[in-house]
Motif scaffolding. Structure first.
Motif, PDB file in Angstrom:
ATOM      1  N   GLU A  92     -11.871 -49.855  96.641  1.00  0.00           N
ATOM      2  CA  GLU A  92     -13.268 -49.437  96.716  1.00  0.00           C
ATOM      3  C   GLU A  92     -13.664 -48.524  95.561  1.00  0.00           C
ATOM      4  N   ASN A  93     -13.376 -48.990  94.352  1.00  0.00           N
ATOM      5  CA  ASN A  93     -13.831 -48.334  93.139  1.00  0.00           C
ATOM      6  C   ASN A  93     -14.499 -49.371  92.251  1.00  0.00           C
ATOM      7  N   LYS A  94     -14.556 -49.103  90.949  1.00  0.00           N
ATOM      8  CA  LYS A  94     -15.171 -50.035  90.002  1.00  0.00           C
ATOM      9  C   LYS A  94     -14.201 -50.360  88.870  1.00  0.00           C
ATOM     10  N   PHE A  95     -12.915 -50.349  89.182  1.00  0.00           N
ATOM     11  CA  PHE A  95     -11.917 -50.672  88.166  1.00  0.00           C
ATOM     12  C   PHE A  95     -12.102 -52.111  87.696  1.00  0.00           C
ATOM     13  N   SER A  96     -11.866 -52.330  86.412  1.00  0.00           N
ATOM     14  CA  SER A  96     -12.066 -53.656  85.833  1.00  0.00           C
ATOM     15  C   SER A  96     -10.847 -54.052  85.008  1.00  0.00           C
ATOM     16  N   GLY A  97     -11.010 -55.155  84.295  1.00  0.00           N
ATOM     17  CA  GLY A  97      -9.877 -55.683  83.537  1.00  0.00           C
ATOM     18  C   GLY A  97      -8.981 -56.512  84.429  1.00  0.00           C
ATOM     19  N   SER A  98      -7.866 -56.893  83.893  1.00  0.00           N
ATOM     20  CA  SER A  98      -6.904 -57.667  84.683  1.00  0.00           C
ATOM     21  C   SER A  98      -5.943 -56.729  85.403  1.00  0.00           C
ATOM     22  N   ILE A  99      -5.331 -57.245  86.437  1.00  0.00           N
ATOM     23  CA  ILE A  99      -4.273 -56.462  87.096  1.00  0.00           C
ATOM     24  C   ILE A  99      -3.107 -56.383  86.116  1.00  0.00           C
ATOM     25  N   PRO A 100      -2.707 -55.173  85.738  1.00  0.00           N
ATOM     26  CA  PRO A 100      -1.707 -55.046  84.666  1.00  0.00           C
ATOM     27  C   PRO A 100      -0.359 -55.656  85.034  1.00  0.00           C
ATOM     28  N   ALA A 101       0.237 -56.340  84.080  1.00  0.00           N
ATOM     29  CA  ALA A 101       1.566 -56.925  84.291  1.00  0.00           C
ATOM     30  C   ALA A 101       2.618 -55.846  84.466  1.00  0.00           C
ATOM     31  N   TRP A 102       2.374 -54.663  83.870  1.00  0.00           N
ATOM     32  CA  TRP A 102       3.399 -53.617  83.939  1.00  0.00           C
ATOM     33  C   TRP A 102       3.606 -53.087  85.360  1.00  0.00           C
ATOM     34  N   ILE A 103       2.676 -53.333  86.280  1.00  0.00           N
ATOM     35  CA  ILE A 103       2.886 -52.900  87.667  1.00  0.00           C
ATOM     36  C   ILE A 103       4.168 -53.525  88.209  1.00  0.00           C
ATOM     37  N   GLY A 104       4.354 -54.807  87.926  1.00  0.00           N
ATOM     38  CA  GLY A 104       5.565 -55.481  88.394  1.00  0.00           C
ATOM     39  C   GLY A 104       6.778 -55.198  87.539  1.00  0.00           C
ATOM     40  N   GLU A 105       6.553 -54.812  86.295  1.00  0.00           N
ATOM     41  CA  GLU A 105       7.669 -54.600  85.371  1.00  0.00           C
ATOM     42  C   GLU A 105       8.218 -53.182  85.403  1.00  0.00           C
ATOM     43  N   SER A 106       7.352 -52.192  85.684  1.00  0.00           N
ATOM     44  CA  SER A 106       7.745 -50.787  85.523  1.00  0.00           C
ATOM     45  C   SER A 106       7.792 -49.990  86.818  1.00  0.00           C
ATOM     46  N   LEU A 107       7.328 -50.560  87.923  1.00  0.00           N
ATOM     47  CA  LEU A 107       7.280 -49.811  89.188  1.00  0.00           C
ATOM     48  C   LEU A 107       8.163 -50.494  90.228  1.00  0.00           C
ATOM     49  N   PRO A 108       9.472 -50.444  90.059  1.00  0.00           N
ATOM     50  CA  PRO A 108      10.386 -51.219  90.916  1.00  0.00           C
ATOM     51  C   PRO A 108      10.428 -50.766  92.365  1.00  0.00           C
ATOM     52  N   ASN A 109       9.956 -49.529  92.641  1.00  0.00           N
ATOM     53  CA  ASN A 109      10.039 -48.995  94.006  1.00  0.00           C
ATOM     54  C   ASN A 109       8.758 -49.191  94.812  1.00  0.00           C
ATOM     55  N   LEU A 110       7.780 -49.873  94.231  1.00  0.00           N
ATOM     56  CA  LEU A 110       6.478 -49.988  94.873  1.00  0.00           C
ATOM     57  C   LEU A 110       6.579 -50.713  96.217  1.00  0.00           C
ATOM     58  N   LYS A 111       6.040 -50.068  97.259  1.00  0.00           N
ATOM     59  CA  LYS A 111       6.039 -50.645  98.603  1.00  0.00           C
ATOM     60  C   LYS A 111       4.649 -51.087  99.036  1.00  0.00           C
ATOM     61  N   ILE A 112       3.634 -50.366  98.559  1.00  0.00           N
ATOM     62  CA  ILE A 112       2.269 -50.652  98.976  1.00  0.00           C
ATOM     63  C   ILE A 112       1.369 -50.677  97.748  1.00  0.00           C
ATOM     64  N   LEU A 113       0.659 -51.791  97.564  1.00  0.00           N
ATOM     65  CA  LEU A 113      -0.268 -51.948  96.451  1.00  0.00           C
ATOM     66  C   LEU A 113      -1.608 -52.411  97.012  1.00  0.00           C
ATOM     67  N   ILE A 114      -2.602 -51.525  96.950  1.00  0.00           N
ATOM     68  CA  ILE A 114      -3.935 -51.817  97.479  1.00  0.00           C
ATOM     69  C   ILE A 114      -4.947 -51.656  96.351  1.00  0.00           C
TER      70      ILE A 114
ATOM     71  N   ALA B 184       8.333 -59.491  91.063  1.00  0.00           N
ATOM     72  CA  ALA B 184       9.561 -58.700  90.903  1.00  0.00           C
ATOM     73  C   ALA B 184       9.598 -57.496  91.836  1.00  0.00           C
ATOM     74  N   LEU B 185       8.503 -57.266  92.569  1.00  0.00           N
ATOM     75  CA  LEU B 185       8.425 -56.086  93.447  1.00  0.00           C
ATOM     76  C   LEU B 185       9.115 -56.388  94.779  1.00  0.00           C
ATOM     77  N   ILE B 186      10.418 -56.294  94.776  1.00  0.00           N
ATOM     78  CA  ILE B 186      11.194 -56.709  95.948  1.00  0.00           C
ATOM     79  C   ILE B 186      11.029 -55.761  97.136  1.00  0.00           C
ATOM     80  N   SER B 187      10.478 -54.550  96.902  1.00  0.00           N
ATOM     81  CA  SER B 187      10.259 -53.608  98.006  1.00  0.00           C
ATOM     82  C   SER B 187       8.846 -53.679  98.553  1.00  0.00           C
ATOM     83  N   LEU B 188       7.998 -54.521  97.947  1.00  0.00           N
ATOM     84  CA  LEU B 188       6.587 -54.572  98.337  1.00  0.00           C
ATOM     85  C   LEU B 188       6.435 -55.134  99.744  1.00  0.00           C
TER      86      LEU B 188
END
Length: 728
Positions: free
Chosen positions: A430-452, A468-472
């Protein structure tokens, strides 16, 4: 060995029964075997240890009723049997100890021992224990009231009866326990008034935790307690509406929790200079008003402050650099957060947790994150913040949770966030973020459990690096402008492929000090589940869901998605998906909610969907599905709206159908004379169409403004369709 007097085997890895040879040490005085995995029952041979003074068998796998020979150990002064499966009735246990053992006993610890029974009877049995100093009975299933005979236990210094089922009034005889120093009765069902007489002789009282009962403190405005308390927790008592003035006399406070106590007053000025060693302060969930220009309290190192869910207003207050956790959420603080975050940037900050959610804060997030390098949890959600996420946010290398939901933040996500490699929770909805969803989210955040990331302006394809987010366990990217196909590699999201596990709750930073030291602040998330926005906190670690709805995703639902066997909710609605519903959807046995509505799905509903026994929300409406709805108690229990806008038939729809060549056909009706009978249903449909057509089109012929809006809408829809064709 025969003259051995001290034996301490605590905190090892013994996992056998207690060896028989142990009971031959007749001169043994101190036997400590806590925190092992000893199993079986306590042998009656323990009666041979006639010189025993201390017996500590706590935190083992021992089970069963105590041997009667334990009551013959007349020299015993300390019995610790906590966290073993004693079981049974507490009166039966005290009966066993009622020989000479109970007479001289000073310490009795039966906490977390699976005991039940009538608490007043237990106190009556303990009357003979004139020397009892430490009594721990917490976390059992004791019931009844606290009897007035409690006052007979005049030697008590420590009493813990927390986490039971005690009810009734709080006894006035409690005030007779003149030697009492520490008292805990958290999480019972006591009710009624508590007055000055209840504390009359408690001059030595240092800790009092009576939280989560239904008690009302009724004392004079000028009451001065006989004690100097150090830690006091009265969560959910009724103290208000006035701020408790008796706190003014307490100069040794280092832990105070009076949250949810009905206070609607302002905070007196003297309160902020109350104690030089305050470590924990919780005033949350009251109706306290006023402005806090600063917090002059000299807080102890690594202190915790929670004044959330009140009616404070004005600018955010300055605070001591020693504060470790600060919760100012759900108030009416306004203005920017620049002066708050960038104040004394040269100071080393201890802050680990910062919660400013649900205020009226505005302006940009300042670019001074580098001075808050210890932060692990940030919640700026539900404010009026604007601008971009500053690049300095990436310097918070310890950051685990970042909430920015429901602001007016914009721009692309900064590349610097990829440095926050410990991130487990991202909520930018619920913001106004734009652009593409960055590829680095999957490459650099290996512990990510929740992505909203729902309800923003992200466009482009879903990056395959997310696979690659095996904990998501929660992926919510709904309500954006994403296009392309659903990645087949989502099958690699292994946290979604397994059943719910018993991993502990998501906690950050120090939490309630008094009851559960350093347990932390519970993570929480808002998720669309079963068509409704639902908040999760205590069971958030058990939730598995994927929401890709309201985008421009096309092509088929990949078969590989059906391998996410741990999913409870799958929402693909309001997209451009084609093809069939995968035949093996029935393998997703934990699904509680499916929403594939408003797509271009075709073919029949797979029969395997009937095996989804947990399914309680289903929406397949407005697709191109055909055939008979599979038969099952589950599917036929849904409303017709779950299937409308298709060419389906059979219960719960009113249309009966027969199947011919795999397609439902409706038989021709003939009259009694053999001729074709006029079907007035279709006649009425035709007439309805004519009337409806001119009812809608007619006004556009005579109203220029309406005609312009209509054609503009059609023109917009045509271009979207053209773009879609080109992308294919």
């Amino acid at each position: 060995m025969s003259v051995l007097r001290h034996l301490d085997l605590s905190a090892n890895f013994f996992n056998s029964t207690i060896p028989d040879w142990l009971y031959s040490f007749s001169h043994l005085q101190f036997l400590r075997m806590a925190s092992n995995d000893f199993q079986g029952m306590i042998s009656s041979a323990i009666g041979n240890l006639s010189n025993l003074i201390t017996l500590d068998l706590s935190n083992n796998e021992l089970a069963g009723i105590l041997p009667t020979s334990l009551g013959d150990l007349c020299n015993l002064k300390e019995i610790r049997l906590s966290s073993i499966k004693v079981g049974g009735n507490i009166s039966q246990v005290l009966n066993i100890l009622s020989g000479c053992t109970l007479d001289g006993l000073e310490t009795l610890d039966l906490s977390s021992s699976q005991l039940s029974g009538h608490f007043p009877d237990a106190i009556d049995q303990l009357k003979q224990s004139k020397n009892l100093v430490f009594l721990y009975l917490s976390t059992n299933s004791l019931f009844g009231y606290i009897p007035e005979s409690l006052g007979v236990l005049s030697s008590l210094k420590v009493l813990d009866i927390s986490y039971n089922n005690l009810s009734g009034p709080f006894p006035k005889s409690f005030g007779q326990l003149a030697k009492l120093e520490l008292f805990w009765m958290t999480q019972n069902s006591l009710q009624g008034d508590v007055s000055e007489v209840h504390f009359a002789n408690l001059t030595r009282l240092r800790e009092f935790a009576g939280c989560k009962n239904h008690l009302v403190l009724k004392v004079r405005l000028d009451w001065i307690p006989p004690f100097q308390i150090e830690i006091i927790s009265l969560i959910s008592w009724q103290l208000g509406p006035q701020f408790p003035l008796w706190l003014h006399s307490q100069k040794n406070l280092w832990g105070l929790d009076i949250s949810n106590t009905g206070i609607s007053d302002t905070i007196p000025t003297w309160f902020w200079n109350l104690s030089p060693q305050l470590y924990y302060l919780n005033l949350s969930h009251n109706h306290i008003q006023g402005e806090i220009k600063n917090m002059p309290l000299v807080f102890h190192d690594s202190s915790v402050i929670d004044i959330g869910s009140n009616h404070f207003y004005g600018r955010l207050p300055h605070l001591s650099s020693h504060v470790r956790a600060l919760d100012l959420s759900n108030n009416s603080f306004s203005g920017t957060i620049f002066h708050f975050l960038c104040y004394r940037m040269d100071e080393e900050k201890d802050l680990v947790l910062l919660n400013l959610k649900g205020n009226l804060l505005s302006g940009e997030i300042p670019n001074c994150g580098m001075s808050w390098e210890r932060l692990e949890f940030i919640n700026f959600g539900n404010n009026r913040l604007t601008g971009k996420i500053p690049s300095s946010m990436g310097s918070l290398s310890l950051l685990k949770s970042l909430h920015l939901r429901n602001n007016s933040l914009s721009g692309e996500l900064p590349l610097s966030l990829q440095n926050c490699t410990d991130l487990m929770f991202i909520d930018f909805a619920e913001n106004k973020f734009s652009g593409s969803i960055p590829a680095w989210i999957g490459e650099s955040l290996p512990n990510l459990k929740i992505l909203i990331l729902r309800s923003n302006k992200f466009h482009g394809n879903i990056p395959k690096t997310l696979c690659a987010l095996i904990s998501l366990q929660i992926l919510d990217i709904a309500c954006n402008n994403l296009l392309g196909s659903i990645p087949r590699c989502f099958m690699n999201l292994s946290a979604m492929t397994t059943r719910q596990n018993s991993v502990g709750q998501m906690l950050y930073g120090p939490g309630t000090f008094i009851d559960n030291p350093f347990t932390g602040v519970l993570e929480n998330a808002l998720i669309v589940m079963k068509g409704e926005l639902v908040g999760y906190s205590t069971i958030l670690h058990l939730v598995r869901c994927m929401d890709l709805s309201d985008n421009n995703l096309f092509r088929e639902i990949p078969m590989e998605l059906m391998s996410l066997l741990g999913l409870q909710s799958l929402n693909l609605s309001y997209n451009l998906l084609t093809g069939r519903i995968p035949e093996n959807i029935g393998a997703m046995g934990l699904l509680e909610s499916i929403d594939f509505s408003v797509n271009h799905l075709s073919g029949k509903i797979p029969p395997s969907i009937s095996s989804l026994t947990f399914l309680s929300h289903l929406n397949l409406s407005y697709n191109n599905l055909i055939g008979e709805i599979p038969s099952s108690t589950q599917l036929q229990s849904f409303d017709e709206s779950s299937f409308m806008g298709n060419n389906l038939c059979g219960p719960p729809l009113m249309d009966n159908c027969s199947v011919k060549n795999g397609t439902p056909t409706f038989g021709n009706k003939r009259g009694k004379g053999g001729g074709v009978e006029v079907d007035w249903f279709y006649v009425s449909m035709a007439l309805g169409f004519v009337v409806g057509f001119w009812g809608i089109v007619g006004p556009f012929l005579f109203n220029k403004a309406w005609r312009f809006v209509c054609f503009q809408l059609m023109d917009s829809m045509w271009y979207k369709f053209y773009d879609f064709i080109c992308m294919r």
